[in-house]
Enzyme design. Structure first.
Site, short mmCIF file in Angstrom:
data_model
loop_
_atom_site.label_atom_id
_atom_site.label_comp_id
_atom_site.label_asym_id
_atom_site.label_seq_id
_atom_site.Cartn_x
_atom_site.Cartn_y
_atom_site.Cartn_z
N HIS A 83 0.83 -1.20 0.00
CA HIS A 83 0.00 0.00 0.00
C HIS A 83 0.87 1.26 0.00
O HIS A 83 0.50 2.28 -0.59
CB HIS A 83 -0.94 0.00 1.21
CG HIS A 83 -2.20 -0.76 0.97
ND1 HIS A 83 -2.96 -1.32 1.97
CD2 HIS A 83 -2.85 -1.06 -0.18
CE1 HIS A 83 -4.00 -1.91 1.45
NE2 HIS A 83 -3.96 -1.77 0.15
N GLU A 143 -2.71 -22.87 -15.64
CA GLU A 143 -1.50 -22.61 -14.86
C GLU A 143 -0.73 -23.88 -14.55
O GLU A 143 0.30 -23.84 -13.87
CB GLU A 143 -1.85 -21.87 -13.57
CG GLU A 143 -2.95 -22.51 -12.76
CD GLU A 143 -3.44 -21.63 -11.62
OE1 GLU A 143 -2.68 -20.79 -11.12
OE2 GLU A 143 -4.61 -21.82 -11.21
N ASP A 171 2.40 -19.35 -12.00
CA ASP A 171 2.52 -20.77 -11.69
C ASP A 171 2.89 -21.60 -12.92
O ASP A 171 3.62 -22.59 -12.81
CB ASP A 171 1.22 -21.30 -11.09
CG ASP A 171 1.18 -21.14 -9.57
OD1 ASP A 171 2.26 -20.97 -8.97
OD2 ASP A 171 0.09 -21.17 -8.99
N CYS A 222 -3.42 -13.43 -16.94
CA CYS A 222 -3.50 -12.65 -15.71
C CYS A 222 -2.24 -12.77 -14.86
O CYS A 222 -2.20 -12.26 -13.73
CB CYS A 222 -4.72 -13.05 -14.88
SG CYS A 222 -4.78 -14.79 -14.41
#
Length: 577
Positions: A191, A434, A458, A505
């Site tokens: 953050h 993956e 992965d 992704c």
């Protein structure tokens, strides 16, 4: 002159004199309470929590002139951690059950949640540990009577050097006084890094030992693009970076003009650019920075900062909020629970395993614990009437697994029908590729889903048998290895043969060097961190997809990752300089 290499957390260039922010080492008294002291100590904890909430609300309000609404939501998240969460309940339980004083109870609970998140093999989740450290530190300072951070008041713009900066520390930085910061620890998805990018403060983190090596007043240059820091550079280096700083500022102004622009190549091919998120707050930020949808909603975050499972209603509200942030047209791909392996949930009592990444995790847990799985599926289905939601199963390795997961989904639909609860009956259902086995049988799997999303993090790890967290072999973790690229190409071809769309992704999707190859292969969607979207859009809009296809054909014939990267470096020198 000395050079340091770290993690590029916030892009841009900054220079100035070093100001060292030494850690406040809070002494934490620990003692066992007498029985009559327990109730007063619980009251003391409650008052401390209330004070912390007041402080955070004040920081949030005072930061409105320099942070956007989405970044201010970080403080809403910290406030939520203090209002009825399992984190605070754990502190109270430590006082009641172990008769610990409030300071020790806070430290123990914070350590527990920090350890839980730090052991997750997912950068986004791992960086959430810093949020618990920030909130825990605030509570301990209040208990100990230590005031909040006071910043340097000199008139000169400074480079802040610290062991670690919390989000609340970062929010209190003045852009008039601080031109950039460097820290010993931290990551790109923390953050603090997100806020630094929002405030446009260049930052490099993960510079282990820099606080101990810099002296007050040293001249420092920060290269937030490359993750490089120079201490006491030459006059020639200073002049060089001043020129780079001017060029960068011009480029940033140009990128901002693309926030609402379509991601279309010069010859008319549209590539959907979506964002990866972990919670609804991230969705609002992604929307603000130009994302065309959400390509990966990591729902495990809903399960992590607590001591019991989230209810169906709680999940429904979270999924609905993300959908409503983007409207009815933009796609929202929600991945079902990907827990297990390194992502532990103590309250589930998952077994310890010798090879957790190859063990009882993700879809394997869900198909075994259909009671948990159906709650999530019903929540996603209910939210599907509020936006263009798509559902995605993780870690599918066989056709049987996929069919079994789809059967549980049908049972969840039937339960909603019986309760007369509406859902989108045309909901698209996809899966992640993956695992090498799923890539190899992609032609079979494509007949049974609406889409694929390739999870390269992965897929690379499993294909090359490399634990990317193991420093001894991490050099083998290489996205441009021909074996990896051929598997990706195979998946794209299998999906398109069945008329299905395919996205990506994993981290590779936001790599500017990889994007020409991926688009050349025919990927329809790329989902990445929000900060990567505008640079990716700029690259796509000035490209010709037919040229990229010809380049990709050549790349797929090359023998090594080194040859491929050298070729791409020559083809796109602007990316590598």
């Amino acid at each position: 002159m000395t050079e340091w290499k770290g993690i590029a957390a916030s892009s841009g260039y900054a220079m100035g004199r070093a100001f060292l922010l030494q850690d406040d080492k809070v002494g934490i008294p620990e003692r066992i309470l007498a029985e009559e002291e327990i109730e007063p100590e619980l009251q003391r904890l409650e008052e401390t929590v209330d004070s912390a909430v007041e402080q955070l609300e004040a920081i949030q309000e005072s930061s409105r002139d320099k942070l956007g609404e989405e970044q201010l939501e970080i403080f809403s998240f910290h406030i939520a951690l203090l209002q009825g969460s399992d984190y605070v309940k754990s502190m109270a339980a430590n006082i009641k059950a172990e008769a610990l004083n409030a300071e020790a109870a806070v430290r123990q609970a914070t350590g527990k949640f920090v350890e839980m998140f730090e052991n997750i093999d997912n950068e986004y989740m791992r960086e959430r540990a810093a949020d618990f450290r920030d909130v825990g530190s605030r509570l301990l300072k209040i208990l100990s009577g230590i005031p909040d951070v006071a910043w340097d008041e000199s008139g000169e713009k400074l480079i802040l050097v610290a062991h670690e900066l919390t989000p609340s520390d970062t929010a209190q930085l003045s852009r008039d006084k601080v031109s950039g910061f460097v820290t010993n620890v931290g990551g790109k998805t923390s953050h603090t890094a997100i806020m630094a990018r929002s405030m446009e403060i260049p930052a490099v983190v993960g510079l282990n030992g820099i606080l101990e090596s810099v002296r007050p007043g040293d001249f420092v240059i920060i290269d937030g693009n490359e993750g490089t820091v120079w201490i006491n550079p030459s006059a020639e280096s200073i002049s060089h970076y001043q020129d780079k700083q001017k060029q960068f500022n011009v480029q940033q102004l140009e990128l901002r003009t693309l926030i609402d622009a379509p991601s279309v190549t010069a010859d008319g091919r549209r590539i959907e650019l979506a964002a990866n998120i972990g919670n609804p707050h991230d969705a609002h930020h992604a929307r603000q920075i130009g994302a065309e949808g959400i390509g990966l909603y990591r729902t495990e975050f809903l399960y992590m900062d607590r001591e019991d499972l989230p209810s169906e209603e709680e999940q429904f509200r979270a999924y609905r909020e993300v959908a409503e942030a983007f409207g009815m047209e933009s796609p929202i791909v929600i991945r079902t629970l990907d827990i297990g392996g390194d992502k532990e949930l103590p309250y589930l009592g998952l077994p310890k395993e010798m090879n957790p990444f190859l063990g009882y995790r993700a879809i394997r847990i869900c198909l075994d614990r259909t009671d948990i799985f159906k709650v999530q599926l019903r929540a996603i289905l209910r939210a599907s009437v509020h936006g263009n939601i798509k559902l995605m199963f993780p870690m599918i390795s066989t056709l049987h697994e996929l069919r079994t997961a789809k059967q549980v989904l049908e049972e969840a639909k039937q339960e909603l029908d019986e309760a007369n609860i509406p859902f989108n009956r045309e909901l698209e259902v996809g899966m992640m590729i993956e695992i090498p086995s799923s890539a190899i049988i992609a032609d079979q799997l494509a007949k049974e889903v609406n889409f694929f999303s390739i999870g390269t993090n992965d897929l690379i790890q499993y294909t090359l048998a490399v634990d990317r967290m193991n420093e001894s072999v991490s050099y083998l973790y290489e996205p441009f290895e021909p074996a990896v690229l051929r598997l990706i190409h195979m998946v794209v071809q299998a999906a398109h043969k069945e008329g299905k769309w395919v996205g990506m992704c994993g981290e590779m999707a936001g790599d500017l060097t990889a994007i020409p190859i991926l688009v050349g292969m025919g990927l329809d969607e790329l989902s990445m961190s929000a900060s990567s979207i505008l640079p990716a859009r700029s690259l796509i809009r000035r490209s010709n997809v037919q040229e990229w296809q010809r380049m990709t054909e050549k790349v797929l014939q090359m023998d090594t990752a080194q040859e491929i990267k050298a070729y791409m470096g020559l083809a796109f020198p602007e990316i590598h300089n």
